[in-house]
Design a protein around this motif. Structure first.
Motif, PDB file in Angstrom:
ATOM      1  N   MET A   1       0.957  -1.270   0.022  1.00  0.00           N
ATOM      2  CA  MET A   1       0.110   0.046   0.064  1.00  0.00           C
ATOM      3  C   MET A   1       0.976   1.284   0.030  1.00  0.00           C
ATOM      4  O   MET A   1       0.581   2.194  -0.669  1.00  0.00           O
ATOM      5  N   LEU A   2       1.988   1.415   0.634  1.00  0.00           N
ATOM      6  CA  LEU A   2       2.780   2.410   0.914  1.00  0.00           C
ATOM      7  C   LEU A   2       3.411   2.375  -0.584  1.00  0.00           C
ATOM      8  O   LEU A   2       3.660   3.708  -0.857  1.00  0.00           O
ATOM      9  N   ALA A   3       3.816   1.527  -1.238  1.00  0.00           N
ATOM     10  CA  ALA A   3       4.645   1.670  -2.570  1.00  0.00           C
ATOM     11  C   ALA A   3       3.677   2.166  -3.371  1.00  0.00           C
ATOM     12  O   ALA A   3       4.042   3.148  -4.517  1.00  0.00           O
ATOM     13  N   GLU A   4       2.446   2.053  -3.519  1.00  0.00           N
ATOM     14  CA  GLU A   4       1.374   2.483  -4.440  1.00  0.00           C
ATOM     15  C   GLU A   4       1.106   4.024  -4.333  1.00  0.00           C
ATOM     16  O   GLU A   4       1.185   4.770  -4.922  1.00  0.00           O
ATOM     17  N   THR A   5       1.140   4.422  -3.075  1.00  0.00           N
ATOM     18  CA  THR A   5       0.962   5.840  -2.402  1.00  0.00           C
ATOM     19  C   THR A   5       2.136   6.480  -3.116  1.00  0.00           C
ATOM     20  O   THR A   5       1.967   7.919  -3.407  1.00  0.00           O
ATOM     21  N   ILE A   6       3.423   5.868  -3.033  1.00  0.00           N
ATOM     22  CA  ILE A   6       4.454   6.944  -3.431  1.00  0.00           C
ATOM     23  C   ILE A   6       4.657   6.869  -4.817  1.00  0.00           C
ATOM     24  O   ILE A   6       5.140   7.891  -5.424  1.00  0.00           O
ATOM     25  N   CYS A   7       4.244   6.071  -5.665  1.00  0.00           N
ATOM     26  CA  CYS A   7       4.061   5.967  -7.142  1.00  0.00           C
ATOM     27  C   CYS A   7       3.176   6.967  -7.577  1.00  0.00           C
ATOM     28  O   CYS A   7       3.564   7.646  -8.409  1.00  0.00           O
ATOM     29  N   SER A   8       2.078   7.036  -6.919  1.00  0.00           N
ATOM     30  CA  SER A   8       1.055   7.901  -7.266  1.00  0.00           C
ATOM     31  C   SER A   8       1.580   9.572  -6.801  1.00  0.00           C
ATOM     32  O   SER A   8       1.267  10.259  -7.874  1.00  0.00           O
ATOM     33  N   ALA A   9       2.218   9.591  -5.681  1.00  0.00           N
ATOM     34  CA  ALA A   9       2.670  11.145  -5.326  1.00  0.00           C
ATOM     35  C   ALA A   9       3.880  11.519  -6.620  1.00  0.00           C
ATOM     36  O   ALA A   9       3.998  12.467  -6.799  1.00  0.00           O
ATOM     37  N   VAL A  10       4.564  10.338  -6.748  1.00  0.00           N
ATOM     38  CA  VAL A  10       5.780  10.679  -7.865  1.00  0.00           C
ATOM     39  C   VAL A  10       5.159  11.125  -9.142  1.00  0.00           C
ATOM     40  O   VAL A  10       5.517  12.036  -9.906  1.00  0.00           O
ATOM     41  N   SER A  11       4.164  10.324  -9.642  1.00  0.00           N
ATOM     42  CA  SER A  11       3.281  10.800 -10.736  1.00  0.00           C
ATOM     43  C   SER A  11       2.656  12.148 -10.656  1.00  0.00           C
ATOM     44  O   SER A  11       2.715  12.874 -11.657  1.00  0.00           O
ATOM     45  N   VAL A  12       1.995  12.619  -9.691  1.00  0.00           N
ATOM     46  CA  VAL A  12       1.535  13.855  -9.487  1.00  0.00           C
ATOM     47  C   VAL A  12       2.433  14.861  -9.574  1.00  0.00           C
ATOM     48  O   VAL A  12       2.386  15.959 -10.345  1.00  0.00           O
ATOM     49  N   ALA A  13       3.538  14.685  -8.850  1.00  0.00           N
ATOM     50  CA  ALA A  13       4.602  15.858  -8.930  1.00  0.00           C
ATOM     51  C   ALA A  13       5.216  15.863 -10.300  1.00  0.00           C
ATOM     52  O   ALA A  13       5.466  17.056 -10.866  1.00  0.00           O
ATOM     53  N   GLY A  14       5.354  14.740 -11.025  1.00  0.00           N
ATOM     54  CA  GLY A  14       5.771  14.847 -12.383  1.00  0.00           C
ATOM     55  C   GLY A  14       5.044  15.553 -13.350  1.00  0.00           C
ATOM     56  O   GLY A  14       5.201  16.316 -14.236  1.00  0.00           O
ATOM     57  N   LEU A  15       3.744  15.150 -13.083  1.00  0.00           N
ATOM     58  CA  LEU A  15       2.511  16.031 -13.985  1.00  0.00           C
ATOM     59  C   LEU A  15       2.756  17.560 -13.846  1.00  0.00           C
ATOM     60  O   LEU A  15       2.532  18.253 -14.786  1.00  0.00           O
ATOM     61  N   GLY A  16       2.933  17.884 -12.501  1.00  0.00           N
ATOM     62  CA  GLY A  16       2.793  19.095 -12.049  1.00  0.00           C
ATOM     63  C   GLY A  16       4.166  19.844 -12.489  1.00  0.00           C
ATOM     64  O   GLY A  16       4.067  21.211 -13.058  1.00  0.00           O
ATOM     65  N   ILE A  17       5.310  19.401 -12.537  1.00  0.00           N
ATOM     66  CA  ILE A  17       6.376  19.746 -13.243  1.00  0.00           C
ATOM     67  C   ILE A  17       6.319  19.899 -14.724  1.00  0.00           C
ATOM     68  O   ILE A  17       6.763  20.842 -15.523  1.00  0.00           O
TER      69      ILE A  17
END
Length: 155
Positions: A1-17
């Motif tokens: 569950m933690l790995a999925e949350t981290i991957c989702s946060a990385v994707s959202v940050a990348g889309l913001g950049i």
């Protein structure tokens, strides 16, 4: 569950950049950043992250990676020993031997073509020669080094 949350946060940050980059009129870079940022969320959606998380905490999987690493190191070691023992040195020696044989046979090849005939000798008064060192040399030997070079290069 933690790995999925981290991957989702990385994707959202990348889309913001990517959005900030597109705002600065660098559309090609923004598209590339967006593509990279969509990879983690895609891995979560396909279940690869869950499989990797279970693999990362499995002692059996780590033992398998150690065995694969040992096999890879053994392969590299045997390959380097094989190259050192049979490969490059042997080929270098053969090439040097062939070069010595070519140099040894090239001056003899510039001799007369027929065994019974002697080469034609020009008249003793060569007016075309201007250097003193080549006056005493035989006309047959003047071009032997040039012929050897040409034969060495296959000409």
């Amino acid at each position: 569950m933690l790995a999925e949350t981290i991957c989702s946060a990385v994707s959202v940050a990348g889309l913001g950049i990517a959005a900030v980059t597109a705002y600065r009129k660098r559309f090609l870079s923004a598209a590339r950043i967006a593509a990279y940022s969509l990879v983690p969320i895609g891995l979560v959606m396909t279940g690869v992250v869950k499989w990797l998380a279970h693999t990362a905490f499995s002692p059996t999987a780590w033992a398998g990676f150690v065995v694969l690493g040992a096999a890879w190191l053994l392969f590299l070691a045997t390959r380097s020993v094989e190259r050192r023992k049979y490969g490059t040195r042997k080929e270098r020696r053969a090439a040097a031997r062939a070069a010595r044989e070519n140099e040894a046979t090239a001056p003899a090849a510039s001799g007369p073509a027929l065994p019974g005939r002697a080469p034609a000798r020009p008249a003793s008064g060569d007016a075309g020669r201007s250097t003193g060192s080549s006056r005493g040399a035989k006309p047959d030997e003047d071009f032997s080094d040039i012929e050897a070079i040409l034969k060495k290069h296959g000409i």
